[in-house]
Design a protein around this motif. Structure first.
Motif, PDB file in Angstrom:
ATOM      1  N   ASP A  37      -8.491  44.699  59.745  1.00 30.19           N
ATOM      2  CA  ASP A  37      -9.681  45.507  60.004  1.00 30.19           C
ATOM      3  C   ASP A  37     -10.633  44.829  60.983  1.00 30.19           C
ATOM      4  O   ASP A  37     -11.218  45.470  61.842  1.00 30.19           O
ATOM      5  CB  ASP A  37     -10.428  45.802  58.706  1.00 30.19           C
ATOM      6  CG  ASP A  37      -9.698  46.812  57.855  1.00 30.19           C
ATOM      7  OD1 ASP A  37      -8.802  47.499  58.380  1.00 30.19           O
ATOM      8  OD2 ASP A  37     -10.018  46.911  56.659  1.00 30.19           O
ATOM      9  N   TRP A  38     -10.828  43.523  60.829  1.00 28.97           N
ATOM     10  CA  TRP A  38     -11.820  42.816  61.638  1.00 28.97           C
ATOM     11  C   TRP A  38     -11.310  42.480  63.033  1.00 28.97           C
ATOM     12  O   TRP A  38     -11.982  42.693  64.019  1.00 28.97           O
ATOM     13  CB  TRP A  38     -12.246  41.538  60.960  1.00 28.97           C
ATOM     14  CG  TRP A  38     -13.092  41.749  59.750  1.00 28.97           C
ATOM     15  CD1 TRP A  38     -13.710  42.915  59.371  1.00 28.97           C
ATOM     16  CD2 TRP A  38     -13.408  40.798  58.756  1.00 28.97           C
ATOM     17  NE1 TRP A  38     -14.390  42.727  58.191  1.00 28.97           N
ATOM     18  CE2 TRP A  38     -14.220  41.433  57.793  1.00 28.97           C
ATOM     19  CE3 TRP A  38     -13.080  39.475  58.557  1.00 28.97           C
ATOM     20  CZ2 TRP A  38     -14.714  40.786  56.684  1.00 28.97           C
ATOM     21  CZ3 TRP A  38     -13.576  38.824  57.449  1.00 28.97           C
ATOM     22  CH2 TRP A  38     -14.385  39.477  56.523  1.00 28.97           C
ATOM     23  N   VAL A  39     -10.104  41.932  63.125  1.00 35.68           N
ATOM     24  CA  VAL A  39      -9.587  41.449  64.403  1.00 35.68           C
ATOM     25  C   VAL A  39      -8.608  42.446  65.007  1.00 35.68           C
ATOM     26  O   VAL A  39      -8.587  42.654  66.203  1.00 35.68           O
ATOM     27  CB  VAL A  39      -8.897  40.070  64.216  1.00 35.68           C
ATOM     28  CG1 VAL A  39      -8.340  39.575  65.534  1.00 35.68           C
ATOM     29  CG2 VAL A  39      -9.870  39.065  63.630  1.00 35.68           C
ATOM     30  N   GLY A  40      -7.822  43.063  64.185  1.00 37.23           N
ATOM     31  CA  GLY A  40      -6.796  43.988  64.643  1.00 37.23           C
ATOM     32  C   GLY A  40      -5.464  43.275  64.772  1.00 37.23           C
ATOM     33  O   GLY A  40      -5.344  42.303  65.508  1.00 37.23           O
ATOM     34  N   LEU A  41      -4.478  43.710  64.010  1.00 32.42           N
ATOM     35  CA  LEU A  41      -3.142  43.141  64.092  1.00 32.42           C
ATOM     36  C   LEU A  41      -2.254  44.111  64.845  1.00 32.42           C
ATOM     37  O   LEU A  41      -2.169  45.281  64.506  1.00 32.42           O
ATOM     38  CB  LEU A  41      -2.577  42.885  62.695  1.00 32.42           C
ATOM     39  CG  LEU A  41      -3.310  41.829  61.876  1.00 32.42           C
ATOM     40  CD1 LEU A  41      -2.691  41.716  60.497  1.00 32.42           C
ATOM     41  CD2 LEU A  41      -3.272  40.487  62.566  1.00 32.42           C
ATOM     42  N   ASP A  42      -1.640  43.610  65.869  1.00 33.71           N
ATOM     43  CA  ASP A  42      -0.755  44.436  66.686  1.00 33.71           C
ATOM     44  C   ASP A  42       0.595  44.496  65.985  1.00 33.71           C
ATOM     45  O   ASP A  42       1.275  43.479  65.846  1.00 33.71           O
ATOM     46  CB  ASP A  42      -0.626  43.819  68.077  1.00 33.71           C
ATOM     47  CG  ASP A  42      -0.042  44.784  69.082  1.00 33.71           C
ATOM     48  OD1 ASP A  42      -0.002  45.995  68.799  1.00 33.71           O
ATOM     49  OD2 ASP A  42       0.373  44.323  70.149  1.00 33.71           O
ATOM     50  N   ARG A  43       0.953  45.679  65.515  1.00 30.92           N
ATOM     51  CA  ARG A  43       2.192  45.853  64.758  1.00 30.92           C
ATOM     52  C   ARG A  43       3.020  46.976  65.349  1.00 30.92           C
ATOM     53  O   ARG A  43       2.518  47.860  66.022  1.00 30.92           O
ATOM     54  CB  ARG A  43       1.884  46.171  63.294  1.00 30.92           C
ATOM     55  CG  ARG A  43       1.213  45.049  62.555  1.00 30.92           C
ATOM     56  CD  ARG A  43       0.889  45.456  61.144  1.00 30.92           C
ATOM     57  NE  ARG A  43       0.366  44.345  60.370  1.00 30.92           N
ATOM     58  CZ  ARG A  43      -0.353  44.488  59.281  1.00 30.92           C
ATOM     59  NH1 ARG A  43      -0.642  45.689  58.826  1.00 30.92           N
ATOM     60  NH2 ARG A  43      -0.784  43.445  58.627  1.00 30.92           N
ATOM     61  N   ARG A  44       4.301  46.929  65.052  1.00 32.56           N
ATOM     62  CA  ARG A  44       5.241  47.986  65.440  1.00 32.56           C
ATOM     63  C   ARG A  44       5.871  48.506  64.154  1.00 32.56           C
ATOM     64  O   ARG A  44       6.345  47.732  63.330  1.00 32.56           O
ATOM     65  CB  ARG A  44       6.308  47.415  66.369  1.00 32.56           C
ATOM     66  CG  ARG A  44       7.394  48.387  66.736  1.00 32.56           C
ATOM     67  CD  ARG A  44       8.456  47.677  67.565  1.00 32.56           C
ATOM     68  NE  ARG A  44       9.611  48.509  67.737  1.00 32.56           N
ATOM     69  CZ  ARG A  44       9.879  49.189  68.844  1.00 32.56           C
ATOM     70  NH1 ARG A  44       9.071  49.084  69.876  1.00 32.56           N
ATOM     71  NH2 ARG A  44      10.947  49.942  68.926  1.00 32.56           N
ATOM     72  N   ILE A  45       5.851  49.835  64.001  1.00 36.30           N
ATOM     73  CA  ILE A  45       6.431  50.471  62.819  1.00 36.30           C
ATOM     74  C   ILE A  45       7.589  51.344  63.282  1.00 36.30           C
ATOM     75  O   ILE A  45       7.419  52.205  64.143  1.00 36.30           O
ATOM     76  CB  ILE A  45       5.399  51.344  62.094  1.00 36.30           C
ATOM     77  CG1 ILE A  45       4.205  50.505  61.698  1.00 36.30           C
ATOM     78  CG2 ILE A  45       6.013  52.023  60.883  1.00 36.30           C
ATOM     79  CD1 ILE A  45       3.023  51.311  61.293  1.00 36.30           C
ATOM     80  N   GLU A  46       8.744  51.110  62.706  1.00 42.17           N
ATOM     81  CA  GLU A  46       9.916  51.933  62.984  1.00 42.17           C
ATOM     82  C   GLU A  46      10.243  52.716  61.716  1.00 42.17           C
ATOM     83  O   GLU A  46      10.446  52.130  60.657  1.00 42.17           O
ATOM     84  CB  GLU A  46      11.101  51.050  63.376  1.00 42.17           C
ATOM     85  CG  GLU A  46      10.851  50.241  64.630  1.00 42.17           C
ATOM     86  CD  GLU A  46      11.934  49.213  64.893  1.00 42.17           C
ATOM     87  OE1 GLU A  46      12.766  48.947  63.997  1.00 42.17           O
ATOM     88  OE2 GLU A  46      11.936  48.667  65.998  1.00 42.17           O
ATOM     89  N   ILE A  47      10.269  54.035  61.830  1.00 36.55           N
ATOM     90  CA  ILE A  47      10.560  54.892  60.679  1.00 36.55           C
ATOM     91  C   ILE A  47      11.982  55.421  60.832  1.00 36.55           C
ATOM     92  O   ILE A  47      12.352  55.960  61.872  1.00 36.55           O
ATOM     93  CB  ILE A  47       9.547  56.050  60.578  1.00 36.55           C
ATOM     94  CG1 ILE A  47       8.150  55.463  60.357  1.00 36.55           C
ATOM     95  CG2 ILE A  47       9.930  57.001  59.451  1.00 36.55           C
ATOM     96  CD1 ILE A  47       7.058  56.474  60.244  1.00 36.55           C
ATOM     97  N   TYR A  48      12.766  55.216  59.766  1.00 35.63           N
ATOM     98  CA  TYR A  48      14.184  55.583  59.767  1.00 35.63           C
ATOM     99  C   TYR A  48      14.470  56.629  58.706  1.00 35.63           C
ATOM    100  O   TYR A  48      13.772  56.713  57.699  1.00 35.63           O
ATOM    101  CB  TYR A  48      15.049  54.354  59.454  1.00 35.63           C
ATOM    102  CG  TYR A  48      15.018  53.286  60.506  1.00 35.63           C
ATOM    103  CD1 TYR A  48      15.937  53.295  61.547  1.00 35.63           C
ATOM    104  CD2 TYR A  48      14.074  52.265  60.470  1.00 35.63           C
ATOM    105  CE1 TYR A  48      15.916  52.311  62.519  1.00 35.63           C
ATOM    106  CE2 TYR A  48      14.051  51.283  61.443  1.00 35.63           C
ATOM    107  CZ  TYR A  48      14.977  51.310  62.463  1.00 35.63           C
ATOM    108  OH  TYR A  48      14.946  50.344  63.422  1.00 35.63           O
TER     109      TYR A  48
END
Length: 102
Positions: A37-48
């Protein structure tokens, strides 16, 4: 004598607190959500598809996970809520650099 004992007890309690709290998974997850929330985490979500294993959708960006859901999962991707009951993989790319005001 009592003041010395009280100070020793306080210092011991303060020193032991991070070790006690740090071992709890729920606290660690909450800390990760706060960082997200504070810094922001760059993530990738793959939905299968859970049946065929076929990749259906990919989301990339600032992601927060809502662990309180009982049916499925809700994700907050760049401020937009995504609900899914499909299989997914979340990969954390790292933290974003912040420019400090001068």
């Amino acid at each position: 004598m009592k003041k010395t004992f009280a100070k020793l007890l306080l210092l011991t309690s303060l020193a032991a607190t991070p070790f006690i709290i740090g071992g709890c998974d729920k606290v660690a997850n909450s800390a990760k959500n706060l960082q997200s929330d504070w810094v922001g985490l760059d993530r990738r979500i793959e939905i299968y598809s859970c049946m065929s294993g076929k990749l259906l959708k990919v989301f990339e960006g600032d992601v927060r996970i809502n662990p309180e859901d009982t049916l499925g999962t809700s994700l907050l991707v760049d401020g937009k809520k995504v609900n899914t009951n499909m299989c997914y993989i979340i990969t954390e790319k790292g933290t974003k650099a912040q420019i400090l005001p001068q």
